[in-house]
Each structure stands twice: as C-alpha cells, then as structure tokens.
Design a protein around this motif. Structure first.
Motif, PDB file in Angstrom:
ATOM      1  N   ILE A 178     -31.111   2.072   5.267  1.00 26.04           N
ATOM      2  CA  ILE A 178     -30.218   1.260   6.080  1.00 26.04           C
ATOM      3  C   ILE A 178     -30.322  -0.189   5.623  1.00 26.04           C
ATOM      4  CG2 ILE A 178     -31.849   0.729   7.944  1.00 26.04           C
ATOM      5  CD1 ILE A 178     -29.472   1.310   9.915  1.00 26.04           C
ATOM      6  N   CYS A 179     -29.183  -0.877   5.689  1.00 24.75           N
ATOM      7  CA  CYS A 179     -29.129  -2.309   5.388  1.00 24.75           C
ATOM      8  C   CYS A 179     -28.735  -3.017   6.678  1.00 24.75           C
ATOM      9  CB  CYS A 179     -28.093  -2.599   4.306  1.00 24.75           C
ATOM     10  SG  CYS A 179     -28.385  -1.720   2.755  1.00 24.75           S
ATOM     11  N   LEU A 180     -29.537  -3.979   7.068  1.00 21.13           N
ATOM     12  CA  LEU A 180     -29.320  -4.716   8.307  1.00 21.13           C
ATOM     13  C   LEU A 180     -28.929  -6.150   7.974  1.00 21.13           C
ATOM     14  CD1 LEU A 180     -32.470  -3.393  10.186  1.00 21.13           C
ATOM     15  CD2 LEU A 180     -30.133  -2.488  10.266  1.00 21.13           C
ATOM     16  N   HIS A 181     -27.702  -6.526   8.363  1.00 18.43           N
ATOM     17  CA  HIS A 181     -27.202  -7.857   8.034  1.00 18.43           C
ATOM     18  C   HIS A 181     -26.057  -8.206   8.966  1.00 18.43           C
ATOM     19  CE1 HIS A 181     -26.195 -11.289   5.504  1.00 18.43           C
ATOM     20  NE2 HIS A 181     -24.934 -10.913   5.605  1.00 18.43           N
ATOM     21  N   PRO A 182     -25.952  -9.361   9.503  1.00 15.64           N
ATOM     22  CA  PRO A 182     -26.758 -10.554   9.237  1.00 15.64           C
ATOM     23  C   PRO A 182     -28.072 -10.598  10.020  1.00 15.64           C
ATOM     24  CG  PRO A 182     -24.975 -11.126  10.700  1.00 15.64           C
ATOM     25  CD  PRO A 182     -24.800  -9.673  10.344  1.00 15.64           C
ATOM     26  N   THR A 183     -28.194  -9.786  11.080  1.00 15.27           N
ATOM     27  CA  THR A 183     -29.446  -9.734  11.842  1.00 15.27           C
ATOM     28  C   THR A 183     -29.895  -8.298  11.943  1.00 15.27           C
ATOM     29  OG1 THR A 183     -28.444  -9.383  14.022  1.00 15.27           O
ATOM     30  CG2 THR A 183     -28.628 -11.685  13.261  1.00 15.27           C
ATOM     31  N   GLU A 185     -26.067  -3.114  11.713  1.00 12.29           N
ATOM     32  CA  GLU A 185     -26.128  -2.194  10.579  1.00 12.29           C
ATOM     33  C   GLU A 185     -24.980  -2.528   9.648  1.00 12.29           C
ATOM     34  OE1 GLU A 185     -24.126   0.887   8.561  1.00 12.29           O
ATOM     35  OE2 GLU A 185     -23.539   0.495  10.642  1.00 12.29           O
ATOM     36  N   ASN A 186     -25.303  -2.825   8.399  1.00 12.82           N
ATOM     37  CA  ASN A 186     -24.295  -3.178   7.410  1.00 12.82           C
ATOM     38  C   ASN A 186     -23.907  -1.964   6.567  1.00 12.82           C
ATOM     39  OD1 ASN A 186     -22.621  -4.962   5.927  1.00 12.82           O
ATOM     40  ND2 ASN A 186     -24.196  -5.189   4.381  1.00 12.82           N
ATOM     41  N   CYS A 187     -24.897  -1.211   6.097  1.00 12.38           N
ATOM     42  CA  CYS A 187     -24.664  -0.001   5.309  1.00 12.38           C
ATOM     43  C   CYS A 187     -25.725   1.031   5.690  1.00 12.38           C
ATOM     44  CB  CYS A 187     -24.773  -0.269   3.811  1.00 12.38           C
ATOM     45  SG  CYS A 187     -23.493  -1.375   3.158  1.00 12.38           S
ATOM     46  N   PHE A 188     -25.315   2.295   5.714  1.00 15.71           N
ATOM     47  CA  PHE A 188     -26.244   3.384   6.002  1.00 15.71           C
ATOM     48  C   PHE A 188     -26.049   4.453   4.943  1.00 15.71           C
ATOM     49  CE2 PHE A 188     -27.042   7.530   8.064  1.00 15.71           C
ATOM     50  CZ  PHE A 188     -28.403   7.383   8.261  1.00 15.71           C
ATOM     51  N   PHE A 189     -27.163   4.899   4.370  1.00  9.48           N
ATOM     52  CA  PHE A 189     -27.146   5.899   3.292  1.00  9.48           C
ATOM     53  C   PHE A 189     -27.878   7.149   3.763  1.00  9.48           C
ATOM     54  CE2 PHE A 189     -27.299   1.633   1.617  1.00  9.48           C
ATOM     55  CZ  PHE A 189     -26.345   1.620   0.616  1.00  9.48           C
ATOM     56  N   ALA A 190     -27.288   8.308   3.467  1.00 10.84           N
ATOM     57  CA  ALA A 190     -27.912   9.582   3.812  1.00 10.84           C
ATOM     58  C   ALA A 190     -28.002  10.447   2.558  1.00 10.84           C
ATOM     59  CB  ALA A 190     -27.093  10.303   4.882  1.00 10.84           C
ATOM     60  N   PRO A 191     -29.072  11.250   2.461  1.00 11.07           N
ATOM     61  CA  PRO A 191     -29.163  12.170   1.321  1.00 11.07           C
ATOM     62  C   PRO A 191     -28.026  13.193   1.374  1.00 11.07           C
ATOM     63  CG  PRO A 191     -31.087  12.364   2.779  1.00 11.07           C
ATOM     64  CD  PRO A 191     -30.187  11.348   3.361  1.00 11.07           C
ATOM     65  N   SER A 192     -27.637  13.691   0.223  1.00 13.09           N
ATOM     66  CA  SER A 192     -26.490  14.595   0.147  1.00 13.09           C
ATOM     67  C   SER A 192     -26.660  15.835   1.016  1.00 13.09           C
ATOM     68  CB  SER A 192     -26.213  14.983  -1.315  1.00 13.09           C
ATOM     69  OG  SER A 192     -27.348  15.576  -1.880  1.00 13.09           O
ATOM     70  N   PRO A 246     -25.831  -1.205  -3.317  1.00 10.70           N
ATOM     71  CA  PRO A 246     -24.614  -1.946  -3.659  1.00 10.70           C
ATOM     72  C   PRO A 246     -24.732  -3.410  -3.213  1.00 10.70           C
ATOM     73  CG  PRO A 246     -24.080   0.126  -2.568  1.00 10.70           C
ATOM     74  CD  PRO A 246     -25.562  -0.048  -2.455  1.00 10.70           C
ATOM     75  N   PRO A 247     -24.287  -4.338  -4.035  1.00  6.93           N
ATOM     76  CA  PRO A 247     -24.385  -5.759  -3.679  1.00  6.93           C
ATOM     77  C   PRO A 247     -23.735  -6.094  -2.341  1.00  6.93           C
ATOM     78  CG  PRO A 247     -23.832  -5.542  -5.982  1.00  6.93           C
ATOM     79  CD  PRO A 247     -23.767  -4.155  -5.392  1.00  6.93           C
ATOM     80  N   ALA A 248     -22.673  -5.395  -1.956  1.00 12.08           N
ATOM     81  CA  ALA A 248     -22.021  -5.666  -0.668  1.00 12.08           C
ATOM     82  C   ALA A 248     -22.916  -5.299   0.511  1.00 12.08           C
ATOM     83  CB  ALA A 248     -20.706  -4.899  -0.581  1.00 12.08           C
ATOM     84  N   CYS A 249     -23.921  -4.464   0.271  1.00 15.44           N
ATOM     85  CA  CYS A 249     -24.813  -4.015   1.345  1.00 15.44           C
ATOM     86  C   CYS A 249     -26.059  -4.871   1.470  1.00 15.44           C
ATOM     87  CB  CYS A 249     -25.244  -2.573   1.095  1.00 15.44           C
ATOM     88  SG  CYS A 249     -23.898  -1.386   1.171  1.00 15.44           S
ATOM     89  N   CYS A 250     -26.528  -5.400   0.366  1.00 11.05           N
ATOM     90  CA  CYS A 250     -27.823  -6.069   0.330  1.00 11.05           C
ATOM     91  C   CYS A 250     -27.669  -7.528  -0.053  1.00 11.05           C
ATOM     92  CB  CYS A 250     -28.718  -5.374  -0.681  1.00 11.05           C
ATOM     93  SG  CYS A 250     -30.352  -6.065  -0.695  1.00 11.05           S
ATOM     94  N   HIS A 251     -28.284  -8.386   0.730  1.00 12.42           N
ATOM     95  CA  HIS A 251     -28.134  -9.820   0.510  1.00 12.42           C
ATOM     96  C   HIS A 251     -29.465 -10.518   0.246  1.00 12.42           C
ATOM     97  CE1 HIS A 251     -24.591  -8.530   2.765  1.00 12.42           C
ATOM     98  NE2 HIS A 251     -23.960  -9.422   2.026  1.00 12.42           N
ATOM     99  N   GLY A 252     -30.408  -9.848  -0.399  1.00  7.98           N
ATOM    100  CA  GLY A 252     -31.692 -10.488  -0.639  1.00  7.98           C
ATOM    101  C   GLY A 252     -32.518  -9.775  -1.675  1.00  7.98           C
ATOM    102  N   LYS A 299     -37.149  -5.504   8.357  1.00  4.44           N
ATOM    103  CA  LYS A 299     -36.480  -6.533   9.149  1.00  4.44           C
ATOM    104  C   LYS A 299     -36.600  -6.312  10.664  1.00  4.44           C
ATOM    105  CE  LYS A 299     -32.516  -9.340   8.513  1.00  4.44           C
ATOM    106  NZ  LYS A 299     -31.279  -9.649   7.898  1.00  4.44           N
ATOM    107  N   VAL A 300     -37.036  -5.133  11.079  1.00  5.42           N
ATOM    108  CA  VAL A 300     -37.036  -4.778  12.500  1.00  5.42           C
ATOM    109  C   VAL A 300     -38.256  -5.353  13.216  1.00  5.42           C
ATOM    110  CG1 VAL A 300     -37.115  -2.846  14.122  1.00  5.42           C
ATOM    111  CG2 VAL A 300     -35.660  -2.712  12.100  1.00  5.42           C
ATOM    112  N   THR A 301     -37.986  -6.127  14.287  1.00  2.00           N
ATOM    113  CA  THR A 301     -39.068  -6.730  15.088  1.00  2.00           C
ATOM    114  C   THR A 301     -39.144  -6.156  16.495  1.00  2.00           C
ATOM    115  OG1 THR A 301     -37.637  -8.526  15.853  1.00  2.00           O
ATOM    116  CG2 THR A 301     -38.896  -8.906  13.813  1.00  2.00           C
TER     117      THR A 301
END
Length: 113
Positions: free
Chosen positions: A94-99, A103-110, A31-37, A70-72
């Motif tokens: 997982i979507c990590l934003h702004p750093t 955690e911005n969004c997390f998705f799990a299988p059904s 979803p665009p709200a989750c991903c910024h790149g 993104k993880v360092t």
C-alpha cells in the motif's frame, strides 16, 4: 557528441524518476505516481496479508503501527476491486499519500485478485 548529450539527458530523467519512486523489498519498482519518496520515507510498503480482508465489493485494509512505515495509529481503508493494481511479487503493498489516512495505491498478488 550528440550521443553523449542523449546519455546525459537519459541519466537525468532516470535520476528524477528515482527521486520520486523506490523499490519494494523484493526489488520491483513502485509506479512513480504511487510513491513520493525514498525507501526510508516513501509512502509505499509491503503490508501483512492478515491486515487485508476481501469483501463483496473490494478489500478492507486495517493497518496498525508497525504494519507500514508511515502508520502511527490504526487506520481503515477500503479499496474497490477495480482500483487494485497487480503486485510485482506475492505480497500486498500500500502507498499512503499525502498522509497515513489516505490510500494512494494498493497492490495485491495475482492469486488474490
């Protein structure tokens, strides 16, 4: 001529959406709200299932470098079950934003929900 203008407007809108969202490796679109790149610098990515531990009230996710683009350094996240988004495939994402610490969004299988 009016229909050509509509096609151009639709193409421009789709271009704007794709500039802020990208596809998971399996092909579904975050979803665009989750991903910024874009796929290279995007905040969203598939993570190994071994990094995800279900608890009584939500998931604990521990990511280390290599688990997500993104993880360092090691990061710990907690996601309540009512904030989990169904995954578009059989993987955790997982979507990590702004750093990387956020955690911005997390998705799990059904089958894991």
């Amino acid at each position: 001529m009016a229909s050509l203008a509509g096609v151009i407007a639709t193409a421009a809108a789709l271009q704007n959406v794709s500039a802020f969202a990208h596809n998971a490796e399996s092909g579904w679109i975050y979803p665009p709200a989750c991903c910024h790149g874009d796929p290279t610098t995007g905040e969203c990515g598939t993570i190994p299932s071994i990094t995800v531990t279900p608890q009584a009230d939500g998931y604990v996710i521990i990511l280390r470098p290599g688990d997500h683009q993104k993880v360092t350094h090691q990061n710990r996240y907690f996601v309540p079950y009512d904030s989990v988004i169904p995954s578009g495939d059989d993987n955790f994402h997982i979507c990590l934003h702004p750093t990387e610490e956020h955690e911005n969004c997390f998705f799990a299988p059904s089958e894991a929900m």
